[in-house]
Enzyme design. Structure first.
Site: not given
Ligand code: THU
Length: 157
Positions: A74, A112, A63, A61, A115
């Site tokens: 993902e 989520c 941000e 991830n 994704c």
């Molecule tokens: N996040 C993911 O990378 N994948 C998921 O399946 C759920 C959430 C990340 C998004 C954000 O950077 C952090 O987790 C908190 O939500």
């Protein structure tokens, strides 16, 4: 009235019960959590995708100060995989996470909605089921396909 019941099969496995290629994918997803850029949530997610050409592509991830501009592990892995290897099919996916305390989560997380929809695109493109491994410290949850994570998916324009 007719009733439609949708079910999802999820196998809970110990690491030792996985095949060698599955263990490799799980390891790669776990390693990818350390390449997460999550200065806001401090929640680190890694994803690893095995492709039909033998490659494994990872993502984490990323941000952003403008929150919606960031992306999940993902999607970072899926988009990178298809951008780098447009002719290869997705074969399997593993997803791992570390919580705000930096430790691997006991219970696996699952992707989520955005994704799920994005990953489904590549499963449809592959024309076969792409198993999903959700990695927890205590067990690994194995789903038979991305589709099983997204019942009643939107699939046609
Ligand atoms: N996040 C993911 O990378 N994948 C998921 O399946 C759920 C959430 C990340 C998004 C954000 O950077 C952090 O987790 C908190 O939500």
């Amino acid at each position: 009235m007719k009733k439609l019941t949708l079910t999802t099969d999820c196998e809970l496995l110990d690491y030792d019960e996985l095949s060698a290629p599955e263990r490799e994918l799980v390891d790669r997803a776990s390693e990818a959590t350390f390449r997460s850029y999550a200065p806001y949530s401090h929640f680190s997610v890694g994803a690893a995708i095995r492709l039909s050409n033998g490659s494994i592509v990872c993502g984490a991830n990323q941000e952003n100060v403008a929150f919606p501009s960031g992306t999940c592990a993902e999607r970072s892995a899926a988009f990178y995989a298809h951008a780098e290897h447009p002719d290869a099919d997705f074969v399997a996916i593993a997803i791992a996470a570390r919580g705000t305390d930096g430790k691997p989560l006991a219970e696996p997380i699952s992707p989520c909605g955005a994704c799920r929809q994005s990953l489904l695109q590549y499963e449809l493109l592959a024309g076969r089921e792409v198993p999903v491994l959700l990695v927890g410290r205590d067990h690994i949850c194995r789903l038979p396909s991305v589709r099983s994570l997204l019942p009643l998916a939107f699939t046609s324009l």
